[in-house]
Scaffold this motif. Structure first.
Motif, PDB file in Angstrom:
ATOM      1  N   GLY A 221      -8.521   0.770  -2.825  1.00  0.00           N
ATOM      2  CA  GLY A 221      -9.277   1.736  -2.047  1.00  0.00           C
ATOM      3  C   GLY A 221      -8.423   2.452  -1.022  1.00  0.00           C
ATOM      4  N   LEU A 222      -7.568   1.704  -0.326  1.00  0.00           N
ATOM      5  CA  LEU A 222      -6.705   2.332   0.674  1.00  0.00           C
ATOM      6  C   LEU A 222      -5.673   3.234   0.005  1.00  0.00           C
ATOM      7  N   VAL A 223      -5.133   2.816  -1.127  1.00  0.00           N
ATOM      8  CA  VAL A 223      -4.167   3.643  -1.856  1.00  0.00           C
ATOM      9  C   VAL A 223      -4.817   4.957  -2.287  1.00  0.00           C
ATOM     10  N   LEU A 224      -6.020   4.891  -2.837  1.00  0.00           N
ATOM     11  CA  LEU A 224      -6.714   6.106  -3.259  1.00  0.00           C
ATOM     12  C   LEU A 224      -7.056   7.003  -2.065  1.00  0.00           C
ATOM     13  N   ALA A 225      -7.377   6.403  -0.937  1.00  0.00           N
ATOM     14  CA  ALA A 225      -7.657   7.202   0.266  1.00  0.00           C
ATOM     15  C   ALA A 225      -6.407   7.946   0.725  1.00  0.00           C
ATOM     16  N   TYR A 226      -5.252   7.271   0.691  1.00  0.00           N
ATOM     17  CA  TYR A 226      -4.003   7.936   1.046  1.00  0.00           C
ATOM     18  C   TYR A 226      -3.674   9.054   0.061  1.00  0.00           C
ATOM     19  N   VAL A 227      -3.883   8.801  -1.217  1.00  0.00           N
ATOM     20  CA  VAL A 227      -3.602   9.826  -2.224  1.00  0.00           C
ATOM     21  C   VAL A 227      -4.502  11.036  -2.005  1.00  0.00           C
TER      22      VAL A 227
ATOM     23  N   VAL B  42       0.830  -1.206   0.000  1.00  0.00           N
ATOM     24  CA  VAL B  42       0.000   0.000   0.000  1.00  0.00           C
ATOM     25  C   VAL B  42       0.865   1.257   0.000  1.00  0.00           C
ATOM     26  N   VAL B  43       1.879   1.297   0.840  1.00  0.00           N
ATOM     27  CA  VAL B  43       2.717   2.490   0.937  1.00  0.00           C
ATOM     28  C   VAL B  43       3.480   2.732  -0.362  1.00  0.00           C
ATOM     29  N   THR B  44       4.020   1.676  -0.965  1.00  0.00           N
ATOM     30  CA  THR B  44       4.761   1.835  -2.216  1.00  0.00           C
ATOM     31  C   THR B  44       3.865   2.375  -3.321  1.00  0.00           C
ATOM     32  N   ALA B  45       2.672   1.791  -3.471  1.00  0.00           N
ATOM     33  CA  ALA B  45       1.757   2.253  -4.519  1.00  0.00           C
ATOM     34  C   ALA B  45       1.279   3.680  -4.255  1.00  0.00           C
ATOM     35  N   ALA B  46       0.951   3.993  -3.008  1.00  0.00           N
ATOM     36  CA  ALA B  46       0.455   5.330  -2.688  1.00  0.00           C
ATOM     37  C   ALA B  46       1.524   6.391  -2.915  1.00  0.00           C
ATOM     38  N   VAL B  47       2.752   6.125  -2.486  1.00  0.00           N
ATOM     39  CA  VAL B  47       3.825   7.105  -2.658  1.00  0.00           C
ATOM     40  C   VAL B  47       4.142   7.308  -4.138  1.00  0.00           C
ATOM     41  N   ALA B  48       4.176   6.230  -4.920  1.00  0.00           N
ATOM     42  CA  ALA B  48       4.436   6.361  -6.353  1.00  0.00           C
ATOM     43  C   ALA B  48       3.363   7.213  -7.034  1.00  0.00           C
ATOM     44  N   LEU B  49       2.105   6.962  -6.697  1.00  0.00           N
ATOM     45  CA  LEU B  49       1.023   7.746  -7.307  1.00  0.00           C
ATOM     46  C   LEU B  49       1.047   9.193  -6.827  1.00  0.00           C
ATOM     47  N   LEU B  50       1.358   9.413  -5.556  1.00  0.00           N
ATOM     48  CA  LEU B  50       1.452  10.771  -5.039  1.00  0.00           C
ATOM     49  C   LEU B  50       2.555  11.563  -5.730  1.00  0.00           C
ATOM     50  N   LEU B  51       3.709  10.944  -5.927  1.00  0.00           N
ATOM     51  CA  LEU B  51       4.813  11.644  -6.578  1.00  0.00           C
ATOM     52  C   LEU B  51       4.493  11.949  -8.036  1.00  0.00           C
TER      53      LEU B  51
END
Length: 275
Positions: free
Chosen positions: A139-145, A75-84
């Motif tokens: 869903g969790l990745v999109l919530a973090y983003v 989750v953290v890897t996917a969220a950080v990549a999408l955020l960047l």
């Protein structure tokens, strides 16, 4: 010289006290994790007699913290990549591409920084349930983003604003499209900010409990931090085992900070410079 030495002591003593107050919880947790349950009941604050790794093994295997660790890494890897990716593109657009409404969008990102997650958690949960993204990695990745994107856009916009516009104009004259300017100019020049913002977002996502508890109700999808909360419920009377779980969850963050402390400090001050 005497006044200079006194000034150093005035600064050094409060900083040393602050450092001690910060390190004490970690040292106390490590000390408790090394004790047996019997030793902890007899002496809660005394030093452990020996290094005992049984509690760490129990915490790791009893509630499936290995699986929780994998969930957190995914989750953290996917969220950080999408955020960047999204944050750097938006930062470039808001800092160097002039279009109608860019100022309003930037002010909207600033305003979003002041909205606590508790205000939007109910609408977010209903929306995710309607699109069937509850209890899923996506869903969790999109919530973090959604939660950390305003912060990322703000820092990347502030950093890219300091890059002279002449470089963008020269790249456009050479025949680059806006995407070409972003890929060939902005991304290489923005590496320090991307690294700093990526580390900060990784820390935010890794340490989160509230969003993960809301989005991942099933035990097999828990992240590491929510796994620690379940460990607290299962081992209410076994404090050394619970302390071992807390220590396991804190070690990756601690190592990340030790290796990248300079980049984290740069990320905190990235938005304070005026271009």
């Amino acid at each position: 010289m005497r006044g200079l030495g006194l000034t150093r002591w005035v600064v050094a003593v409060p900083m040393a006290a602050l450092a001690l107050a910060t390190l004490y919880p970690l040292l106390f947790t490590t000390n408790v994790a090394m004790k047996t349950r019997h030793d902890y009941v007899l002496d809660r604050f005394g030093p452990a007699d020996s290094l005992n790794g049984d509690n760490l093994a129990t915490a790791w295997t009893s509630v499936g913290m290995d699986r929780y660790l994998i969930n957190s890494v995914i989750v953290v890897t996917a969220a950080v990549a999408l955020l960047l990716l999204v944050g750097s593109m938006a930062g470039f657009a808001l800092s160097h591409l002039r279009f109608r409404g860019s100022r309003v969008i930037f002010l909207g990102c600033l305003a979003a920084l002041f909205v606590p997650f508790q205000v939007i958690m109910v609408p977010l949960a209903r929306t995710m349930a309607d699109v069937q993204l509850m209890d899923t990695y996506a869903g969790l990745v999109l919530a973090y983003v959604a939660q950390f994107l305003p912060f990322t856009i703000f820092l990347m916009t502030s950093y890219y604003t300091a890059i002279p516009g002449e470089l963008v104009d020269a790249a456009r004259i050479d025949g680059n499209t806006p995407y070409g300017v972003y890929r060939r100019v902005m991304l290489p020049m923005g590496r320090p900010a991307l690294l700093s913002v990526g580390i900060l977002n990784a820390l935010f996502c890794w340490n989160d409990v509230l969003i993960a508890l809301l989005m991942m109700p099933s035990p097999e999808h828990r992240t590491l931090m929510t796994g620690v909360t379940s460990l607290r419920g299962q081992y209410t009377d076994d404090i050394p085992t619970f302390a071992s779980g807390v220590l396991i969850a804190a070690l990756p963050v601690l190592l990340l900070y030790l290796f990248f402390q300079r980049q984290i400090a740069d990320g905190v001050t990235a938005g304070s410079t005026k271009g």
